[in-house]
Scaffold this active site. Structure first.
Site, PDB file in Angstrom:
ATOM      1  N   ASP A 245      -7.746  -3.023  13.887  1.00 45.50           N
ATOM      2  CA  ASP A 245      -9.103  -3.337  13.420  1.00 45.50           C
ATOM      3  C   ASP A 245      -9.116  -4.578  12.515  1.00 45.50           C
ATOM      4  O   ASP A 245     -10.118  -4.873  11.874  1.00 45.50           O
ATOM      5  CB  ASP A 245      -9.716  -2.133  12.691  1.00 45.50           C
ATOM      6  CG  ASP A 245      -8.930  -1.740  11.427  1.00 45.50           C
ATOM      7  OD1 ASP A 245      -7.917  -2.413  11.107  1.00 45.50           O
ATOM      8  OD2 ASP A 245      -9.327  -0.769  10.761  1.00 45.50           O
TER       9      ASP A 245
ATOM     10  N   ASP B  57       0.810  -1.219   0.000  1.00 40.35           N
ATOM     11  CA  ASP B  57       0.000   0.000   0.000  1.00 40.35           C
ATOM     12  C   ASP B  57       0.844   1.270   0.000  1.00 40.35           C
ATOM     13  O   ASP B  57       2.048   1.241   0.243  1.00 40.35           O
ATOM     14  CB  ASP B  57      -0.953  -0.007   1.216  1.00 40.35           C
ATOM     15  CG  ASP B  57      -0.304  -0.567   2.486  1.00 40.35           C
ATOM     16  OD1 ASP B  57       0.943  -0.522   2.591  1.00 40.35           O
ATOM     17  OD2 ASP B  57      -1.026  -1.048   3.361  1.00 40.35           O
TER      18      ASP B  57
HETATM   19  C1  F6R Z   1       1.212  -1.353   6.081  1.00 38.42           C
HETATM   20  C2  F6R Z   1       0.232  -2.401   6.314  1.00 38.42           C
HETATM   21  C3  F6R Z   1      -0.569  -2.435   7.567  1.00 38.42           C
HETATM   22  C4  F6R Z   1       0.301  -2.693   8.802  1.00 38.42           C
HETATM   23  C5  F6R Z   1      -0.561  -2.742  10.067  1.00 38.42           C
HETATM   24  C6  F6R Z   1       0.265  -2.980  11.318  1.00 38.42           C
HETATM   25  O1  F6R Z   1       1.890  -1.564   4.847  1.00 38.42           O
HETATM   26  O2  F6R Z   1       0.083  -3.215   5.482  1.00 38.42           O
HETATM   27  O3  F6R Z   1      -1.534  -3.457   7.433  1.00 38.42           O
HETATM   28  O4  F6R Z   1       0.988  -3.894   8.635  1.00 38.42           O
HETATM   29  O5  F6R Z   1      -1.272  -1.547  10.197  1.00 38.42           O
HETATM   30  O6  F6R Z   1       1.052  -1.868  11.576  1.00 38.42           O
HETATM   31  P1  F6R Z   1       2.053  -1.845  12.826  1.00 38.42           P
HETATM   32  O7  F6R Z   1       3.083  -2.852  12.565  1.00 38.42           O
HETATM   33  O8  F6R Z   1       2.619  -0.424  12.815  1.00 38.42           O
HETATM   34  O9  F6R Z   1       1.225  -2.144  14.026  1.00 38.42           O
END
Ligand code: F6R
Length: 266
Positions: free
Chosen positions: A136, A67
């Site tokens: 979420d 993303d």
């Molecule tokens: C970002 C993505 C998100 C993160 C998720 C966890 O490229 O794909 O799905 O993996 O928001 O983020 P953290 O590791 O910061 O808790």
């Protein structure tokens, strides 16, 4: 689906990096799907270490990130492209032309999503996709109610995601409200996926995604449909799993995991 519980966050990240290393050694022209976020930082740190000390070779690898924020150019220090440069790209021997992220400032965002899907197909498809999980239950930025067959598209972020990520931004109020993200259907097409989650704050959503019903309210639950999906958690993130004893038994006894049992811990 298989679930691996490691004693701490470092051991969980180390196992994830070692599985990437193995995939890359087995297939030097690996097509690797990448995630961003805090959890992945230690995985990239380990991969950079492996590149420097064990000569892990990225020269044949193609990468596709999940993303990118809408409205952020690659030079913007808050963009995911910039995150990837800082954490991985500038430290290993990936060829710049083999690195792919959706373009957050494309004039026609819908056309950009179609182009990205085509680029994934043209590469032969993703061999190994790394995933984190949002509070979420999102994977990529597939927020609740994302269709289980969704493709790369523009997605509005939930207030929970904005709250989770805004602190990374130089000006938190300026965090974009929309992102381009691979869809759940796009992710499910990868040949193998590894989701890494660490910390107690992820415990309830991990249990819901892994052991609860498959629902578009929790995009990560769609991974139950994937034929080769590994969920790696540390002890705190695995704290609500009802099947924890069984998952530990598998890791301790199945020959497949033997080479990894001695993985370094912290
Ligand atoms: C970002 C993505 C998100 C993160 C998720 C966890 O490229 O794909 O799905 O993996 O928001 O983020 P953290 O590791 O910061 O808790």
């Amino acid at each position: 689906m298989e679930v691996i519980i490691r004693p701490d966050a470092e051991a969980a990240a180390d196992l994830t990096a070692r599985l990437v290393q193995k995939a890359l050694q087995d297939k030097p022209r690996l097509v690797l799907g990448l995630a961003t976020g805090r959890t992945m930082e230690s995985v990239y740190r380990r991969l950079v270490e492996m590149h420097c000390s064990e000569k892990l070779d990225f020269s044949g690898v193609a990468t596709f990130n999940l993303d990118e924020y809408v409205g952020l150019a690659s030079e913007n220090s808050d963009s995911y492209r910039h995150y990837m440069e800082r954490n991985l790209f500038q430290h290993v021997n990936l060829r710049p032309s083999n690195v792919h992220l959706p373009d957050g400032i494309a004039v026609d965002l819908d056309a950009e999503c179609v182009r990205y899907e085509q680029a994934i197909r043209d590469s032969g498809g993703i061999d190994l996709q790394l995933l984190g999980i949002g509070s979420d239950g999102h994977i990529g930025f597939n927020e609740p109610l994302s269709a289980l067959q969704s493709r790369t598209r523009v997605k509005a972020l939930t207030p929970a995601t904005i709250e989770q990520n805004a602190w990374h931004f130089s000006v938190p109020e300026k965090m974009p409200r929309r992102a381009l993200t691979m869809g759940v259907g796009t992710i499910l097409e990868c040949r193998r996926c590894i989701l890494l989650a660490t910390g107690e704050a992820k415990a309830e959503i991990i249990a819901a995604a892994v052991e609860g019903p498959i629902t578009s309210m929790i995009s990560a639950s769609a991974l139950q449909l994937h034929p080769h999906c590994t969920i790696i958690v540390d002890q705190p993130a695995g704290g609500c799993l009802r099947g924890a004893d069984y998952y530990r038994w598998i890791f301790d006894n199945e020959p497949e995991w033997e080479p990894y049992r001695g993985a370094r811990q912290g």
